[in-house]
Design a protein around this motif. Structure first.
Motif, mmCIF file in Angstrom:
data_model
loop_
_atom_site.group_PDB
_atom_site.id
_atom_site.type_symbol
_atom_site.label_atom_id
_atom_site.label_comp_id
_atom_site.label_asym_id
_atom_site.label_seq_id
_atom_site.Cartn_x
_atom_site.Cartn_y
_atom_site.Cartn_z
ATOM 1 N N GLY A 162 0.703 -1.065 0.058
ATOM 2 C CA GLY A 162 -0.130 0.018 0.028
ATOM 3 C C GLY A 162 0.943 1.126 -0.063
ATOM 4 N N VAL A 163 1.781 1.159 0.835
ATOM 5 C CA VAL A 163 2.904 2.238 0.799
ATOM 6 C C VAL A 163 3.219 2.644 -0.447
ATOM 7 N N ASP A 165 2.293 1.784 -3.368
ATOM 8 C CA ASP A 165 1.497 2.175 -4.301
ATOM 9 C C ASP A 165 1.346 3.723 -4.066
ATOM 10 N N LYS A 166 1.019 4.100 -2.923
ATOM 11 C CA LYS A 166 1.082 5.538 -2.909
ATOM 12 C C LYS A 166 2.373 6.462 -3.684
ATOM 13 N N LEU A 167 3.552 5.983 -3.123
ATOM 14 C CA LEU A 167 4.856 6.235 -3.397
ATOM 15 C C LEU A 167 4.797 6.460 -5.241
ATOM 16 N N SER A 169 2.299 6.348 -7.148
ATOM 17 C CA SER A 169 1.366 7.445 -7.732
ATOM 18 C C SER A 169 2.026 8.873 -7.633
ATOM 19 N N GLU A 170 2.759 9.148 -6.636
ATOM 20 C CA GLU A 170 3.420 10.635 -6.552
ATOM 21 C C GLU A 170 4.392 10.690 -7.507
ATOM 22 N N SER A 173 2.915 11.599 -10.952
ATOM 23 C CA SER A 173 2.504 12.724 -11.297
ATOM 24 C C SER A 173 3.572 13.621 -11.537
ATOM 25 N N TRP A 184 7.846 13.506 0.525
ATOM 26 C CA TRP A 184 7.364 12.306 0.709
ATOM 27 C C TRP A 184 8.369 11.233 0.914
ATOM 28 N N GLN A 188 8.830 8.626 3.428
ATOM 29 C CA GLN A 188 9.539 7.406 3.263
ATOM 30 C C GLN A 188 10.320 6.420 4.232
ATOM 31 N N HIS A 415 2.500 -3.231 -9.609
ATOM 32 C CA HIS A 415 3.541 -2.296 -9.288
ATOM 33 C C HIS A 415 4.843 -2.488 -10.201
#
Length: 423
Positions: A162-163, A165-167, A169-170, A173, A184, A188, A415
């Motif tokens: 899950g972590v 996935d967030k990283l 996503s950032e 972007s 972030w 991390q 991922h």
């Protein structure tokens, strides 16, 4: 009378006191007896029960000849010499089986009945089944703990994904932060430290559960052959087997996945082997009067690695014939004889009525023994129900593990594809 299968035997000589000479032959140990058979005449020169032994010593004869002496009840002394590989090994094995028989809760005190009642035999059988079921329950419990640890590990992996996935996503972007290090990445690093601490705590918990002792038995231990049998003990743990000496010092540790073979030569003798390529195997031999207790656990834990030799099969198939083994004999024949003896005749002479009444009023199982059997059977039922519920719980845990593994595999694949696109 057929001869009992021996647990172990050694070539040597026996001193015949009446003829004042030594006779070559074989000294053998069975479950309850010690025998010496002449190699020439095949005659049994000495035969006595372990329960009749009062002392075992290593002595020297008048010719400074190293011997092993066994003192029997009635002040009868037996002299054994020229024992191979050496008298120390023979002494260690005989002394172990003699001591364990004396310390056994089923050993009888002097003057006690030689023939146990049918109720006692029933209780002994049910107690053996109860011990085996308890050992199986302990193995199931430890297996359930391992499943729980696997579930916790998968939950941690899912959290880390899950972590990730967030990283990702950032990273996917557009870069909008104009100053130095991205915030972030600081988060991390903190999360990585927390994850490391959690992993350390989890691994310590796993190691403590892996080191739980299921059963421990005294044994005579040797690495390799029969020339160096020494007193020690065998510990059966959740994830390994440990060999220790009399001072509880660790001699060797077999990890569960490193054991290649456990060979049972008899119900009282096994060898554990770990094979290597390019160097000698590590092999330990264990002789123990309490080996059947450990065997019930080993058969569950190492089912695919257990091997039973032809000697083991012969040992189990050979009927007991020694007078000392009367308490071990199957009591089915006795039940049949009892049924025949208590069968009521069609006509009862008046003078024999009281004797018949005495036979009828003296059942083979007393009321107290029947009550004890009832309690033990209730405990067996309770243990069986607990084992069934634990198996059902483990089936549910396995379903959860399967779903979590599939989900984790899918997330890792996604991922991986996202990181490839970023590169």
């Amino acid at each position: 009378m057929s001869r009992d299968v021996s647990i172990h035997s050694w070539p040597g000589s026996y001193y015949i006191n009446t003829e004042k000479r030594w006779e070559n032959g074989t000294l053998s140990l069975t479950k309850t007896m010690v025998r010496f058979v002449s190699s020439q005449s095949k005659e049994c020169l000495a035969s006595f029960c372990l329960s009749r032994i009062t002392e075992i010593k290593m002595e020297s004869s008048s010719f400074i000849f190293s011997t092993l002496t066994v003192l029997e009840e009635g002040n009868v002394k037996h002299w054994f010499g020229s024992l191979k590989p050496n008298r120390v090994v023979v002494y260690n094995v005989l002394e172990h089986f003699w001591r364990e028989r004396l310390l056994s809760p089923t050993s009888k005190a002097p003057g006690a009945e030689s023939q146990p009642s049918k109720g006692k035999e029933l209780i002994s059988l049910v107690a053996g089944a109860q011990r085996r079921l308890e050992d199986t329950g302990r193995v199931l419990s430890h297996q359930g703990e391992q499943f729980d640890n696997m579930v916790q590990g998968l939950e941690k992996i899912d959290s880390d994904l899950g972590v990730a996935d967030k990283l990702l996503s950032e990273l996917e972007s557009p870069s909008w932060w104009p100053f130095g290090k991205l915030p972030w990445k600081i988060q991390q690093g903190a999360k990585a430290e927390d994850a490391a601490r959690a992993a350390a705590a989890l691994s310590s918990g796993k190691s403590s559960s892996r080191n739980k002792v299921i059963t421990s038995i005294p044994a005579v231990v040797s690495r390799g052959g029969d020339s160096d049998l020494k007193p020690g003990c065998l510990l059966v743990l959740v994830s390994s087997l440990e060999v220790r000496d009399t001072n509880c010092q660790l001699l060797h540790r077999f990890e569960r996945n490193e054991i290649d073979e456990i060979r049972a030569h008899s119900p009282y003798e096994i060898t554990v082997r770990q094979r290597f390529i390019g160097k000698p195997d590590i092999c330990y031999k264990f002789l123990s009067a309490k080996m059947p207790l450990a065997m019930s656990v080993l058969e569950v834990q190492y089912k695919k690695k257990m091997e039973f030799t032809s000697e083991y099969t012969a040992f189990k198939a050979t009927p007991l014939s020694s007078p000392c083994d009367k308490e071990e004999r199957n009591w089915d024949d006795g039940l049949r004889r009892t049924g025949q003896e208590t069968e009521l005749p069609l006509e009862v002479p008046a003078g024999e009525l009281s004797q018949l009444q005495v036979q009828v009023l003296q059942p083979s199982v007393s009321q107290a023994e029947a009550q004890e059997l009832k309690q033990m059977l209730l405990q067996l039922k309770h243990l069986a129900l607990e084992a069934e519920s634990e198996l059902e719980r483990q089936d549910e845990v396995l379903d959860v593990l399967t779903d979590s593994t599939d989900r984790t595999t899918m997330q890792i694949g996604k991922h991986t594809n996202r990181m490839k696109r970023l590169l």
